[in-house]
Design an enzyme around this catalytic site. Structure first.
Site, PDB file in Angstrom:
ATOM      1  N   ARG A  81     -67.381  34.789  49.365  1.00 22.75           N
ATOM      2  CA  ARG A  81     -67.147  34.809  50.808  1.00 22.75           C
ATOM      3  C   ARG A  81     -67.577  36.183  51.334  1.00 22.75           C
ATOM      4  NH1 ARG A  81     -67.143  30.186  50.501  1.00 22.75           N
ATOM      5  NH2 ARG A  81     -65.602  28.642  51.141  1.00 22.75           N
TER       6      ARG A  81
ATOM      7  N   GLU B 137     -71.232  35.527  59.265  1.00 18.21           N
ATOM      8  CA  GLU B 137     -72.226  34.443  59.149  1.00 18.21           C
ATOM      9  C   GLU B 137     -71.974  33.260  60.086  1.00 18.21           C
ATOM     10  OE1 GLU B 137     -71.504  33.339  54.957  1.00 18.21           O
ATOM     11  OE2 GLU B 137     -70.807  31.387  55.657  1.00 18.21           O
TER      12      GLU B 137
ATOM     13  N   ASP C 230     -75.325  35.506  49.298  1.00 16.49           N
ATOM     14  CA  ASP C 230     -75.384  34.128  49.788  1.00 16.49           C
ATOM     15  C   ASP C 230     -74.423  33.939  50.954  1.00 16.49           C
ATOM     16  OD1 ASP C 230     -76.304  31.380  49.586  1.00 16.49           O
ATOM     17  OD2 ASP C 230     -74.268  30.899  48.939  1.00 16.49           O
TER      18      ASP C 230
ATOM     19  N   HIS D  82     -75.766  30.783  52.701  1.00 16.21           N
ATOM     20  CA  HIS D  82     -74.613  30.047  52.147  1.00 16.21           C
ATOM     21  C   HIS D  82     -75.083  28.711  51.534  1.00 16.21           C
ATOM     22  CE1 HIS D  82     -69.979  29.925  52.555  1.00 16.21           C
ATOM     23  NE2 HIS D  82     -70.346  29.207  51.508  1.00 16.21           N
TER      24      HIS D  82
HETATM   25  P1  NAD Z   1     -61.267  29.368  41.399  1.00 10.42           P
HETATM   26  O1  NAD Z   1     -60.025  29.196  42.194  1.00 10.42           O
HETATM   27  O2  NAD Z   1     -61.523  28.456  40.247  1.00 10.42           O
HETATM   28  O3  NAD Z   1     -61.349  30.871  40.836  1.00 10.42           O
HETATM   29  C1  NAD Z   1     -61.044  31.995  41.615  1.00 10.42           C
HETATM   30  C2  NAD Z   1     -60.579  33.086  40.672  1.00 10.42           C
HETATM   31  O4  NAD Z   1     -60.351  34.254  41.454  1.00 10.42           O
HETATM   32  C3  NAD Z   1     -59.269  32.749  39.954  1.00 10.42           C
HETATM   33  O5  NAD Z   1     -59.389  33.000  38.566  1.00 10.42           O
HETATM   34  C4  NAD Z   1     -58.260  33.683  40.607  1.00 10.42           C
HETATM   35  O6  NAD Z   1     -57.219  34.090  39.709  1.00 10.42           O
HETATM   36  C5  NAD Z   1     -59.148  34.855  40.981  1.00 10.42           C
HETATM   37  N1  NAD Z   1     -58.539  35.708  41.988  1.00 10.42           N
HETATM   38  C6  NAD Z   1     -57.689  35.362  42.987  1.00 10.42           C
HETATM   39  N2  NAD Z   1     -57.312  36.460  43.671  1.00 10.42           N
HETATM   40  C7  NAD Z   1     -57.931  37.512  43.081  1.00 10.42           C
HETATM   41  C8  NAD Z   1     -57.940  38.905  43.334  1.00 10.42           C
HETATM   42  N3  NAD Z   1     -57.184  39.444  44.318  1.00 10.42           N
HETATM   43  N4  NAD Z   1     -58.678  39.700  42.523  1.00 10.42           N
HETATM   44  C9  NAD Z   1     -59.409  39.176  41.506  1.00 10.42           C
HETATM   45  N5  NAD Z   1     -59.444  37.854  41.226  1.00 10.42           N
HETATM   46  C10 NAD Z   1     -58.720  37.033  42.008  1.00 10.42           C
HETATM   47  O7  NAD Z   1     -62.465  29.307  42.443  1.00 10.42           O
HETATM   48  P2  NAD Z   1     -63.983  28.948  42.161  1.00 10.42           P
HETATM   49  O8  NAD Z   1     -64.178  27.475  42.271  1.00 10.42           O
HETATM   50  O9  NAD Z   1     -64.440  29.668  40.937  1.00 10.42           O
HETATM   51  O10 NAD Z   1     -64.666  29.571  43.468  1.00 10.42           O
HETATM   52  C11 NAD Z   1     -64.708  30.970  43.681  1.00 10.42           C
HETATM   53  C12 NAD Z   1     -65.118  31.239  45.114  1.00 10.42           C
HETATM   54  O11 NAD Z   1     -66.470  30.806  45.304  1.00 10.42           O
HETATM   55  C13 NAD Z   1     -64.334  30.409  46.150  1.00 10.42           C
HETATM   56  O12 NAD Z   1     -63.183  31.081  46.548  1.00 10.42           O
HETATM   57  C14 NAD Z   1     -65.291  30.246  47.286  1.00 10.42           C
HETATM   58  O13 NAD Z   1     -65.012  31.236  48.242  1.00 10.42           O
HETATM   59  C15 NAD Z   1     -66.658  30.527  46.672  1.00 10.42           C
HETATM   60  N6  NAD Z   1     -67.594  29.394  46.794  1.00 10.42           N
HETATM   61  C16 NAD Z   1     -68.803  29.621  47.374  1.00 10.42           C
HETATM   62  C17 NAD Z   1     -69.722  28.595  47.479  1.00 10.42           C
HETATM   63  C18 NAD Z   1     -71.084  28.826  48.072  1.00 10.42           C
HETATM   64  O14 NAD Z   1     -71.794  27.864  48.394  1.00 10.42           O
HETATM   65  N7  NAD Z   1     -71.529  30.054  48.231  1.00 10.42           N
HETATM   66  C19 NAD Z   1     -69.390  27.326  47.004  1.00 10.42           C
HETATM   67  C20 NAD Z   1     -68.147  27.138  46.407  1.00 10.42           C
HETATM   68  C21 NAD Z   1     -67.244  28.173  46.303  1.00 10.42           C
END
Ligand code: NAD
Length: 343
Positions: free
Chosen positions: A231, A260, A255, A292
């Site tokens: 994000r 955005e 990305d 994105h």
């Molecule tokens: P997930 O929930 O499986 O993993 C997120 C991880 O971040 C977890 O292990 C959690 O413990 C950790 N976390 C939470 N707070 C934290 C902090 N303060 N410091 C460090 N780590 C922390 O999520 P995911 O499916 O792996 O997705 C990750 C991110 O990717 C999502 O939050 C979303 O914003 C982003 N995303 C982007 C796209 C895109 O098209 N660009 C698509 C899907 C997801």
């Protein structure tokens, strides 16, 4: 028939939803407008709305949706930082697609890294003009380099595996490290100090807002490459720009971008962009911005449609909502760990 409306619909969304909808028998109307307090009124007469990452689902929007009969917001994405849960709690259920293809996003992060490091974007443009010079295109071997992964959830873990395939040394930071895993966790400051490449895979929360800022950039190795497929607001863009100008940051693959919302997913090629930070970064040879799009694979779009429809069906059948994001923890945090009604 259950009526649903979609906001911020693009042709590629519609294609996959239309292909999957028949077995559910929903009546769907697709709106191109983003959901916000001005467009929420369009949902009058629909019990459920389907929304996306750049919709603005603040208190005003939630209240208008509720007043007009909406009882479910189905996010067709994983992230949910754009929703005011406090406003929605007790009025409108919010569901999401927790995982659709973590591979899509992790592979895109690696694509950004490879493109930046090996300057494929530059060579693509050069050879199209029959410029076969190699000057300025030198990269470095990824093999043996240290990559710091922030967030070792579904996407972060796959990115780690991809990096290991390249022979990279992986270190990681997560607020909730996975117990008994072979991931080498280090404190955040240590990750900043040791990494040649830093890739962000954590959600946007109050704690992670502007995690990458002047202070953390000051601790990083000169020449570090920063990748953000999570994000935009994980990074303070002004500080990133300064780091790039001072050559502390050697490259950025973005990305997502914190401002955005009104730009990404739209063709702005005939518009004078007013965002000087984004414009300046896009002008740099060592910055790549994608709009994105990390999620944008056939598999991901198909899974998003499937899970969103399954979420909607649960709601219309009155079943418990497997992918509900609940708000029970106070302090404005969205909690997705709801089990048996308890967080
Ligand atoms: P997930 O929930 O499986 O993993 C997120 C991880 O971040 C977890 O292990 C959690 O413990 C950790 N976390 C939470 N707070 C934290 C902090 N303060 N410091 C460090 N780590 C922390 O999520 P995911 O499916 O792996 O997705 C990750 C991110 O990717 C999502 O939050 C979303 O914003 C982003 N995303 C982007 C796209 C895109 O098209 N660009 C698509 C899907 C997801």
């Amino acid at each position: 028939m259950n009526r649903i409306c979609f906001y911020d619909t693009k042709p590629y969304d519609k294609k996959y939803f239309e292909a999957n909808k028949d077995k559910y028998g929903f009546e769907i109307d697709y709106f191109e407008e983003k959901l916000n307090s001005k467009t929420a009124i369009m949902a009058k007469g629909y019990e459920a709305v389907v929304a996306f990452v750049n919709d603005t689902i603040d208190k005003k929007t939630v209240d208008i949706l509720y007043e007009n009969g909406v009882r479910l917001i189905a996010m067709r994405c994983a992230g949910y930082n754009n929703i005011d849960f406090k406003a929605a709690y007790g009025k409108i259920h919010v569901v999401r697609v927790p995982a659709y293809s973590p591979y899509a996003v992790a592979e895109h992060a690696m694509a950004l890294l490879l493109t930046l490091n090996r300057k494929i974007h530059k060579s693509y443009n050069r050879t199209r003009e029959f410029n076969f010079s190699l000057n300025g295109l030198t990269g470095f071997d990824l093999h043996g380099k240290t990559v710091g992964v922030i967030g070792t959830g579904k996407i972060g873990r796959i990115f780690i595996d991809i990096c290991k395939g390249f022979g990279m040394n992986v270190i990681a930071y997560d607020l909730f490290p996975i117990k008994d895993s072979d991931i080498h966790y280090v404190p955040f400051d240590e990750l900043c100090k040791q990494s040649d490449i830093i890739s962000l895979h954590c959600p946007l929360t109050k704690e992670t807002f502007h995690l990458i800022n002047e202070d953390s950039i000051g601790k990083m190795k000169k020449g570090v490459i920063i990748l953000n497929t999570s994000r935009g607001a994980l990074i303070n863009s002004e500080d990133l720009l300064s780091g790039l100008k001072d050559s502390i940051i050697g490259g950025a693959g973005l990305d997502v971008y914190e401002e955005e919302t009104d730009l990404f997913y739209e063709d702005m090629s005939y518009t004078i962009i007013q965002d000087d930070i984004l414009s300046r970064m896009i002008s740099m040879p060592n910055v790549i911005v994608t709009s994105h799009q990390a999620f944008l694979t056939e598999e991901a779009l198909s899974n998003i449609a499937d899970t969103t429809f399954a979420n909607l069906q649960e709601f219309f059948l009155g079943s418990s909502l497997s992918n509900e994001i609940c708000y029970q923890c106070g302090k404005g945090e969205a909690c997705n760990k709801k089990q048996n009604g308890k967080c």
